[in-house]
Scaffold this active site. Structure first.
Site, PDB file in Angstrom:
ATOM      1  N   ASP A  26     -26.155  -7.908  -0.606  1.00  0.00           N
ATOM      2  CA  ASP A  26     -24.963  -8.263  -1.357  1.00  0.00           C
ATOM      3  C   ASP A  26     -24.487  -6.989  -2.099  1.00  0.00           C
ATOM      4  OD1 ASP A  26     -23.135  -9.811  -2.962  1.00  0.00           O
ATOM      5  OD2 ASP A  26     -24.635  -9.751  -4.555  1.00  0.00           O
ATOM      6  N   PHE A  27     -23.293  -7.018  -2.646  1.00  0.00           N
ATOM      7  CA  PHE A  27     -22.792  -5.843  -3.364  1.00  0.00           C
ATOM      8  C   PHE A  27     -22.868  -6.037  -4.890  1.00  0.00           C
ATOM      9  CE2 PHE A  27     -19.180  -3.354  -5.147  1.00  0.00           C
ATOM     10  CZ  PHE A  27     -19.712  -2.094  -4.928  1.00  0.00           C
ATOM     11  N   ASP A  28     -22.000  -6.905  -5.445  1.00  0.00           N
ATOM     12  CA  ASP A  28     -21.936  -7.064  -6.911  1.00  0.00           C
ATOM     13  C   ASP A  28     -23.222  -7.663  -7.466  1.00  0.00           C
ATOM     14  OD1 ASP A  28     -18.937  -6.576  -7.784  1.00  0.00           O
ATOM     15  OD2 ASP A  28     -18.896  -7.608  -5.862  1.00  0.00           O
ATOM     16  N   ASP A 199     -28.266 -11.259  -5.513  1.00  0.00           N
ATOM     17  CA  ASP A 199     -28.487 -11.702  -6.905  1.00  0.00           C
ATOM     18  C   ASP A 199     -27.895 -13.066  -7.214  1.00  0.00           C
ATOM     19  OD1 ASP A 199     -25.754 -10.613  -6.841  1.00  0.00           O
ATOM     20  OD2 ASP A 199     -25.792 -11.061  -8.978  1.00  0.00           O
TER      21      ASP A 199
HETATM   22 MG   LIG Z   1     -23.770 -10.638  -6.141  1.00  0.00          MG
END
Ligand SMILES: [Mg+2]
Length: 249
Positions: A26-28, A199
């Site tokens: 994932d990124f954020d 996350d």
């Molecule tokens: Mg995320």
């Protein structure tokens, strides 16, 4: 910076011996620290270099799988080929959308969310290629909660998929998820093993599908189906660096 926990190091070392390995993240909140203003998100120091180094190893494919629109993900992550990018919660691949978009429904949702946000200070609407998102991160808690209630009530009339994230409620007019997207990549690349880091609650759709020698790493607090956990994006960079060294050495 201490390295990954012992059990995670062991799992990563085993995964690194796989002939074809998919490393997806994932990124954020995973590669990039969460910021109050979403367009300000940037990869943690060393994250892009670590991903790029892994992507250059033989038999390794690296993919970013994000809820963001693909164009946003490309811009903010700075990631370029051979790193693969998948946006819109798994719906938006670089060769196009994985399913048809109901544009009329998307417009209807955008209009309704915009009405809700206009009456709620700090609440914002993000238009997405395959839907829309209501962000409450910058609103007072009671204002944000009321806006979410209104949006959920409105959504009862929409054949859209709702995804609740951290301080965000997303409405998708496509029916897919990150888990399906990672499965598609795994099948397409014929990877025996997947390492996935994420996350948010939406990343659980990936963790739920992992098995065998796969390695799931939850970033931060909260319930998870992942077998491993690290604290923050800086720790994710350490995981990527460890995996690269294990694969390379
Ligand atoms: Mg995320």
């Amino acid at each position: 910076m201490p390295g990954p926990p012992a059990a995670l190091r062991e799992a990563l070392s085993a995964a690194a011996r796989s002939p074809r390995l998919l490393v997806a993240a994932d990124f954020d909140g995973t590669l990039a620290p969460i910021v109050a203003h979403p367009p300000d998100a940037r990869p943690a120091p060393g994250a892009l270099a670590a991903l790029t180094a892994l992507a250059e190893l033989p038999g390794v494919t690296v993919a970013l799988v994000s809820g963001r629109a693909l164009a946003d993900l490309r811009l903010l992550s700075g990631a370029r080929a051979p790193i693969r990018l998948v946006g819109s919660h798994g719906a938006e691949f670089e060769d196009g959308f994985d399913a048809a978009i109901d544009t009329a429904l998307r417009e209807q949702i955008l209009a309704a969310l915009t009405d809700i946000a206009e009456a709620a200070p700090g609440v914002t609407v993000e238009a997405k290629p395959a839907g829309a998102a209501l962000h409450i991160r910058n609103a007072a808690p009671s204002v944000g909660a009321a806006a979410l209630d209104r949006a959920r009530a409105a959504a009862r009339n929409w054949p859209a998929k709702l995804t609740a994230g951290k301080a965000v409620l997303e409405f998708s007019v496509l029916h897919t998820d990150k888990g399906a997207a990672v499965q598609r990549l795994r099948d397409e690349l014929r990877c025996e093993t997947v390492v996935f880091l994420g996350d948010d609650v939406t990343d659980e759709t990936v963790f739920d599908r992992l098995g065998g020698a796969d390695v799931g790493v939850k970033v931060g607090q909260g319930p998870t189906a992942a077998a491993h956990r690290v604290e923050d994006p800086a720790a994710v960079v350490a995981v990527l660096a460890f995996l690269r060294a294990a694969r390379d050495g």
